[in-house]
Design an enzyme around this catalytic site. Structure first.
Site, PDB file in Angstrom:
ATOM      1  N   GLU A 206       0.843  -1.214   0.000  1.00  0.00           N
ATOM      2  CA  GLU A 206       0.000   0.000   0.000  1.00  0.00           C
ATOM      3  C   GLU A 206       0.871   1.254   0.000  1.00  0.00           C
ATOM      4  O   GLU A 206       0.729   2.138   0.864  1.00  0.00           O
ATOM      5  CB  GLU A 206      -1.008  -0.021   1.159  1.00  0.00           C
ATOM      6  CG  GLU A 206      -1.980  -1.188   1.020  1.00  0.00           C
ATOM      7  CD  GLU A 206      -3.229  -1.126   1.890  1.00  0.00           C
ATOM      8  OE1 GLU A 206      -3.333  -0.253   2.767  1.00  0.00           O
ATOM      9  OE2 GLU A 206      -4.117  -1.977   1.672  1.00  0.00           O
TER      10      GLU A 206
ATOM     11  N   GLU B 112      -4.722  -8.998  -0.426  1.00  0.00           N
ATOM     12  CA  GLU B 112      -5.557  -8.691   0.746  1.00  0.00           C
ATOM     13  C   GLU B 112      -6.996  -8.615   0.280  1.00  0.00           C
ATOM     14  O   GLU B 112      -7.337  -7.784  -0.574  1.00  0.00           O
ATOM     15  CB  GLU B 112      -5.136  -7.372   1.407  1.00  0.00           C
ATOM     16  CG  GLU B 112      -3.822  -7.475   2.150  1.00  0.00           C
ATOM     17  CD  GLU B 112      -3.473  -6.236   2.969  1.00  0.00           C
ATOM     18  OE1 GLU B 112      -4.403  -5.542   3.439  1.00  0.00           O
ATOM     19  OE2 GLU B 112      -2.274  -5.969   3.136  1.00  0.00           O
TER      20      GLU B 112
HETATM   21  O1  AHR Z   1      -5.281  -6.195   6.738  1.00  0.00           O
HETATM   22  C1  AHR Z   1      -5.294  -5.016   7.478  1.00  0.00           C
HETATM   23  C2  AHR Z   1      -4.648  -3.857   6.729  1.00  0.00           C
HETATM   24  O2  AHR Z   1      -5.414  -3.531   5.611  1.00  0.00           O
HETATM   25  C3  AHR Z   1      -3.281  -4.093   6.167  1.00  0.00           C
HETATM   26  O3  AHR Z   1      -2.276  -3.917   7.103  1.00  0.00           O
HETATM   27  C4  AHR Z   1      -3.176  -3.050   5.109  1.00  0.00           C
HETATM   28  O4  AHR Z   1      -2.317  -3.415   4.063  1.00  0.00           O
HETATM   29  C5  AHR Z   1      -4.627  -2.862   4.660  1.00  0.00           C
HETATM   30  O5  AHR Z   1      -4.987  -1.548   4.609  1.00  0.00           O
END
Ligand code: AHR
Length: 486
Positions: A171, A293
């Site tokens: 991110e 994710e």
């Molecule tokens: O999974 C929780 C968070 O969500 C992670 O650390 C981040 O990459 C995303 O925003």
């Protein structure tokens, strides 16, 4: 509903890595969830036996670590060597708690070895350096005589570890450095230049990708970086409604159910948008899309630390989870890996823990039921999804996917309707099918497992008949079923 499966029409492999997991230094995922520092919970080298044994049943193909946002604040040298001498740090992303760095590189590989899973490590671009990242790779994977490899040996690991998957930042547009795509793309070119292959297998370099539908990010990174990366990632969570209205993981009504289904179904549109951009920049399909994710993200359970992202997990999550996995299957020409967030005690978890107790969630059962699809050949399946509108966008009543592996057909089907079952008849064209069995997860929409009642939601047998090459079953309302045909 009548459907048709064409056994001879194979649509490519469903990569096993789509069933990947993610474990971050966040809340009670690593500490307490997986790793314990005293013997109040039976463990092997700190890894909880109950958790490891349950996870082994999932045959997890790949595990992403150490974050997430934590990755860009993580300095690997703090997590090696004598534990008592490792420096403490503040986990600024997640609750401001003290991180003692007792779970570091060696412990992560130990966990992977116990689980029989492949590691996927995400490196620090946001607050790290090129040197720090290149050194980490050498420390982990060099078999020769070098100060870093010898340091690894002194720390107890003679042979290098096998490491294929490596992420270059997380991110970067947000917690990983607040960068513009152009700036990150330049850094990516620089970092990837110094990440060398020390082992037999080349590093599979994963670029930090976009948030949701930000195709501009994907476009800019692909244009600038091209073949210097093996894949680009994508993060796409679903909520009860949206980021500002995540909703409760258990106390929701009909509206919360349907609105969440629509939020999960958006994954289809999101992947299609990124694929379009990827096809333009990489028409030969060499660069993969990795959804590292994803999952249902709700408000934390009342009374728990807001920075720990601890939530419950209901029948709704199993159904939305299956629908999302089907979307990954459908896009198997680009989607090579996906990592649900997160493995233990965080977001859409497989397992929740409390002291020495564990509870398996409906999502755990879903992943266990879906194992037959891993590395299976996707089969053509024609059916009507029965789309409908919600006030949070489009959803579908029925989602199905089929694959073949070693002559066995795995067919998964979910029904998002809260009220109406669906009678399904599938003609198995070209398949020499002799028998079929099925498991289903269903129950009240917010049914979930607790430490007192751990078996409220678990797979039950479902009636399925196979006659004259036609598979028939009634898919209950709010259900996720997997049918195995041999
Ligand atoms: O999974 C929780 C968070 O969500 C992670 O650390 C981040 O990459 C995303 O925003």
């Amino acid at each position: 509903m009548k459907a048709k499966l064409n056994y001879s029409e194979k649509l490519g492999k469903i990569s096993k890595y789509i069933y990947g997991q993610f474990a971050e230094h966040l809340g009670r995922c690593i500490y307490e969830g997986v790793y314990v520092e005293d013997d109040s919970v039976p463990n092997v080298n700190g890894m909880r036996c109950d958790v490891v044994n349950a996870l082994k049943e999932l045959e997890i193909p790949v595990l992403r670590w150490p974050g997430g946002c934590f990755a860009d604040d993580y300095h690997w040298r703090d997590g090696i060597g004598d534990k008592e001498s490792r420096p403490y740090m503040v986990n600024t992303n997640w609750g401001g708690v003290v991180e003692n760095n007792h779970f570091g590189t060696h412990e992560f590989f130990e966990l992977c070895e116990q689980l029989g899973t492949e590691p996927y490590i995400c490196g620090n671009v946001g607050s790290g350096s090129v040197r720090e990242m290149r050194d980490w790779i050498e420390y982990m994977t060099f078999d020769g005589d070098s100060p870093l490899a010898n340091e690894r040996r002194r720390n107890g690991r003679e042979k290098p570890w096998k490491l294929k998957f490596f992420g270059i930042g997380n991110e970067a547009w947000g917690c990983g450095g607040g960068m513009r795509a152009e700036y990150y793309a330049d850094l990516l070119r620089q970092y990837s230049t110094y990440l060398k292959d020390y082992g037999d297998e080349p590093l599979y370099k994963i670029a930090c990708g976009a948030d949701k539908r930000d195709t501009d990010w994907t476009d800019k990174v692909m244009k600038s970086v091209g073949g210097r990366m093996s894949a680009i990632s994508l993060h796409n969570y679903s909520f009860e409604r949206d980021w500002d209205h995540k909703g409760s993981s258990v106390d929701f009504d009909e509206h919360g159910w349907y609105s969440n289904m629509a939020s999960a179904y958006l994954m289809k549109e999101t992947i299609a948008a990124h694929k379009k951009v990827m096809d333009e920049n990489d028409p030969d399909g060499k660069i993969a899309l990795i959804v590292d994710e994803w999952g249902d993200w709700y408000d934390v359970l009342p009374g728990t630390n807001p920075g720990f992202l601890y939530q419950q997990n209901t029948v709704r999550d199993a159904v939305a989870g299956m629908m999302t996995l089907h979307i990954f299957h459908e896009n198997n020409d680009r989607v090579y890996m996906a990592n649900i967030a997160q493995m233990i005690n965080v977001l859409q978890a497989m397992i929740l823990t409390e002291g020495d107790q564990i509870v398996l969630t409906p999502t755990y059962h879903l992943f266990k039921m879906m194992k037959g699809h891993m590395d299976g050949e996707r089969l053509a399946l024609d059916y009507d999804e029965k789309p409908y509108d919600t006030d949070n966008g489009k959803a579908v009543k029925i989602s199905m996917s089929a694959s073949e592996k070693d002559g066995v057909i795995t067919l998964s089907a979910c029904n998002t309707s809260l009220t109406d079952g669906e009678d399904i008849e599938i003609e198995l064209s070209g398949a020499d099918a002799k028998n079929a069995s099925a498991l289903v997860i269903t129950g009240e929409m917010n049914a979930h497992n607790t430490f007192d009642e751990p078996d409220n939601v678990k797979p039950e047998n479902m009636v399925v008949t196979l006659s004259n090459g036609v598979l028939s079953f009634k898919l209950p309302a709010k259900s996720a079923a997997v049918i195995t045909v041999k």
